[in-house]
Design an enzyme around this catalytic site. Structure first.
Site, PDB file in Angstrom:
ATOM      1  N   ALA A  25     106.395  23.222  55.846  1.00 32.35           N
ATOM      2  CA  ALA A  25     107.840  23.337  56.070  1.00 32.35           C
ATOM      3  C   ALA A  25     108.399  24.644  55.517  1.00 32.35           C
ATOM      4  O   ALA A  25     109.249  25.288  56.144  1.00 32.35           O
ATOM      5  CB  ALA A  25     108.560  22.147  55.439  1.00 32.35           C
ATOM      6  N   GLU A  45     104.638  30.460  46.302  1.00 34.15           N
ATOM      7  CA  GLU A  45     103.546  29.556  46.661  1.00 34.15           C
ATOM      8  C   GLU A  45     102.487  29.551  45.562  1.00 34.15           C
ATOM      9  O   GLU A  45     102.086  30.606  45.060  1.00 34.15           O
ATOM     10  CB  GLU A  45     102.922  29.981  47.995  1.00 34.15           C
ATOM     11  N   ASN A 103      94.344  19.965  57.231  1.00 40.55           N
ATOM     12  CA  ASN A 103      94.351  18.664  57.895  1.00 40.55           C
ATOM     13  C   ASN A 103      93.307  18.609  59.006  1.00 40.55           C
ATOM     14  O   ASN A 103      92.626  19.596  59.299  1.00 40.55           O
ATOM     15  CB  ASN A 103      95.752  18.315  58.402  1.00 40.55           C
ATOM     16  N   HIS A 540      99.015  10.977  55.092  1.00 43.25           N
ATOM     17  CA  HIS A 540     100.328  11.093  55.725  1.00 43.25           C
ATOM     18  C   HIS A 540     101.399  10.612  54.756  1.00 43.25           C
ATOM     19  O   HIS A 540     102.168   9.694  55.058  1.00 43.25           O
ATOM     20  CB  HIS A 540     100.382  10.265  57.018  1.00 43.25           C
TER      21      HIS A 540
END
Length: 643
Positions: A25, A45, A103, A540
């Site tokens: 995001a 980050e 992922n 998730h």
């Protein structure tokens, strides 16, 4: 070449917006906000720039990043009571791009009902129709090639419902192993053929899904190499890696609401302060955003006081409402040991061959991923004699009385979906190999399994220390609600129906009736033993900074502002109030795209001297321009030209 800053240079820069977390995001926001050249954005980050890392970009190497601290935060849960005290690992991406870089690259979507339910929970302007433009905005769907003919999927693929100009490439992979190619025909033979493209928000059935990859190169497309890297040279986009946010800095406010003024962060064992003149945005994900809030004094006062943290906003909802998709399945013995599976990558000689194929022709085994799924309702996985079972189980285990504020409203909607034959309750899928086997055991196992898509169980995540480098405590409380147990049990038993149906069964020993060692049989009476040893996360995780009314369990409002603050937002999957079907990366991209437009709308309102409370933003995948703004902009441009 990507542009990264030193900590000192970053701290000395004046920012309009500071983003804590350059994950999925956060990089969407950084990209969209810096489309306005006069807006300065800083991104902090903790991970590194791994956009050129072979493990990140090569699809089948996705199995090799979990647990490696170069790529993965590698969180570990509290002991799970429903799993005989076993702890469960939660892999989350630690890099520019976050979990979109580690992922399994599946590309599935929330349903219409899922997103409409968010609005029913008090989130005006958050529904399927308002989100649909943002799903299209981030996607660049690339037409499939000739492999579509062998997969039997041409009948449901509808390019019109996909986006075609976004940063994230999505396509069918150019190569499938035989056992994968048998999946969709098998589900069709079970009467579970898809009734539409899953992107449409209503269809169910067995699919071969697109993956987030660039078709011409067969490499992963993710936030790091699609939203950030091509734009990292923008002079108004500033990024620092290897830096950990400690807390939000607040300034005095005369309005009563706190004003976020910057971030404390550490890098190279030194402390720094970065300032923001407009907003601070937390995008640390479901696992890290609540930690940053609590370390900033926003959370349950009792918890914060126990760590000696000054309480600036007492909100016990922070870190609660944690939701995940509990996942489990069965391993089946393959028919022949020469069955091609993902295990080939662990054989040095075979991996060298597949590497050459991949590098030369952009196809082959390394271009594969887990893309075969079935999105099904609870009644669809039951036999005719069990069609009343969902209603009986819901009546037995859910009486509509839940203690925590707002939870009843959530679970009422979840119970309704469980009973609806047109709403997904489980996602199952098939694959072969992938988890590193012992030498000599390659290509012997195929898996069928999946997860509960709308769990009743709720967990939490909270700080365990005032040190931001120390992992928070999290307890997903898997299967703590009996309905999750019942649905997952039926999913596991349904796996045996798939394994014994052709053509999938033709790849398995004794036509799919033999489980891989050490299992001999799993049935309704002993399935708990399987859960105790084998249940894992669906990866998730959502909900820990939920978007809901504050008195109903909310942390942020529908404009994603933290309650009690004027200009602190959370933008990531933690704001999800109620879990959705499918994988969450597409949902996170859409949330962030919509959030970027909300932020731009509020920015424009502030420029015009009307920073009050703008109308609810329903979304149009474009910036909402207030009346008179164009006239203002023309005057401003003339001023710049003539000054």
């Amino acid at each position: 070449m990507a542009s990264l800053m030193t900590p000192a240079a970053f701290a000395s820069t004046n920012f309009d917006y500071l983003i804590a977390g350059g994950g999925t995001a956060g990089l969407v926001l950084a990209n969209r906000l810096t489309e306005t050249p006069t807006i300065s954005v800083g991104v902090i980050e903790a991970g590194e720039d791994l956009t050129n890392d072979t493990k990140v970009t090569t699809p089948l190497y996705m199995f090799q990043m979990g647990g490696d601290l170069k790529y993965d935060w590698n969180f570990t849960s509290e002991p799970q009571e429903a799993l005989n005290g076993r702890r469960v690992v939660q892999n989350r991406g630690k890099m520019l791009g976050g979990s979109s870089g580690i992922n399994y690259m599946q590309f599935t979507f929330a349903s219409r009902t899922d997103l409409d339910d968010w609005e029913k929970l008090g989130n005006t302007g958050w529904n399927y129709d308002s989100m649909a433009p943002y799903y299209r905005k981030f996607e660049n769907f690339q037409a499939p090639g000739p492999e579509i003919d062998s997969l039997g999927i041409d009948g449901y693929l509808n390019e019109a419902v996909h986006g075609h100009a976004g940063p994230i490439n999505a396509s069918l992979t150019p190569f499938y192993i035989p056992i994968q190619a048998s999946w969709t025909p098998t589900l069709a033979n079970m009467g579970l053929a898809p009734n539409g493209d899953p992107r449409d928000g209503v269809s169910l059935g067995g699919y071969t899904n697109p993956m987030v990859l660039t078709r011409s190169t067969a490499r992963r497309s993710f936030a790091g190499n699609s939203y950030w890297k091509p734009f990292s040279q923008r002079p108004n986009l500033h990024t620092i890696t290897g830096a950990v946010v400690r807390n939000v800095i607040f300034s005095n406010s005369t309005s009563g609401d706190l004003v976020a003024a910057g971030l404390n962060f550490t890098a190279n064992n030194q402390s720094f302060i970065a300032n923001a003149s407009r907003e601070v945005i937390l995008s640390g994900g479901t696992m890290k955003s609540p930690q940053m809030l609590e370390l900033s004094g926003i959370g349950d006062a009792k918890l914060l006081n126990s760590f000696g943290i000054d309480v600036v906003i007492d909100n016990p909802n922070v870190g609660e409402n944690f939701q995940d998709h509990p996942q489990c399945g069965l391993p089946f013995a393959t028919k022949n040991t020469d069955e091609l599976t993902f295990d080939d990558v662990y054989n040095p000689e075979r991996n060298a061959y597949w590497t050459e194929v991949f590098e030369t022709n952009h196809t082959g085994l390394l271009a594969c991923g887990i893309s075969q799924t079935a999105q099904l309702s609870w009644p669809q996985i039951l036999g005719p004699e069990q069609r009343n079972r969902p209603a009986e189980m819901v009546a037995r285990y859910y009486n509509g009385s839940e203690g925590r504020p707002g939870l009843k409203a959530q679970l009422d909607l979840t119970a309704k979906k469980l009973l609806d034959p047109n709403e997904q309750a489980i996602q199952t899928g098939g694959s072969a190999g992938g988890s590193k086997p012992a030498p000599g055991n390659e290509n012997k196992v195929a898996f069928i399994g999946g997860f509960v898509t709308h769990p009743f169980s709720r967990g939490y995540i909270h700080i365990n220390s005032t040190d931001p480098n120390e992992d928070p405590i999290f307890d997903p409380r898997y299967l703590s609600h009996p309905l999750d147990f019942e649905v997952l049990k039926d999913l596991v038993l349904f796996s045996k129906n798939i394994s014994t149906t052709a053509p999938f069964s033709s790849h398995l020993k004794n036509n799919g009736t033999v489980l891989a060692p050490p299992l001999t049989d799993i049935n309704a009476t002993n399935v708990q033993s399987l859960f105790d040893t084998s249940l894992i996360t669906g990866w998730h995780v959502v909900g820990s900074c939920a978007m809901m009314p504050r008195d109903q369990g909310g942390v942020v409002d529908p404009r994603l502002r933290v309650y009690g603050t004027k200009n602190l937002r959370v933008v990531d999957a933690s704001i999800v109030p109620l879990h959705v079907r499918g994988n969450t990366v597409s949902l996170t991209y859409a949330i962030a795209e919509k959030a970027a437009d909300i932020i731009k709308q509020d920015m424009n309102s502030t420029i015009l001297g009307n920073p009050g409370n703008p109308q609810p933003f329903v979304g149009s995948a474009s910036v909402a321009i207030p009346s008179g703004f164009l006239s203002y902009l023309m005057v401003y441009v003339l001023f710049l030209v003539l000054r």
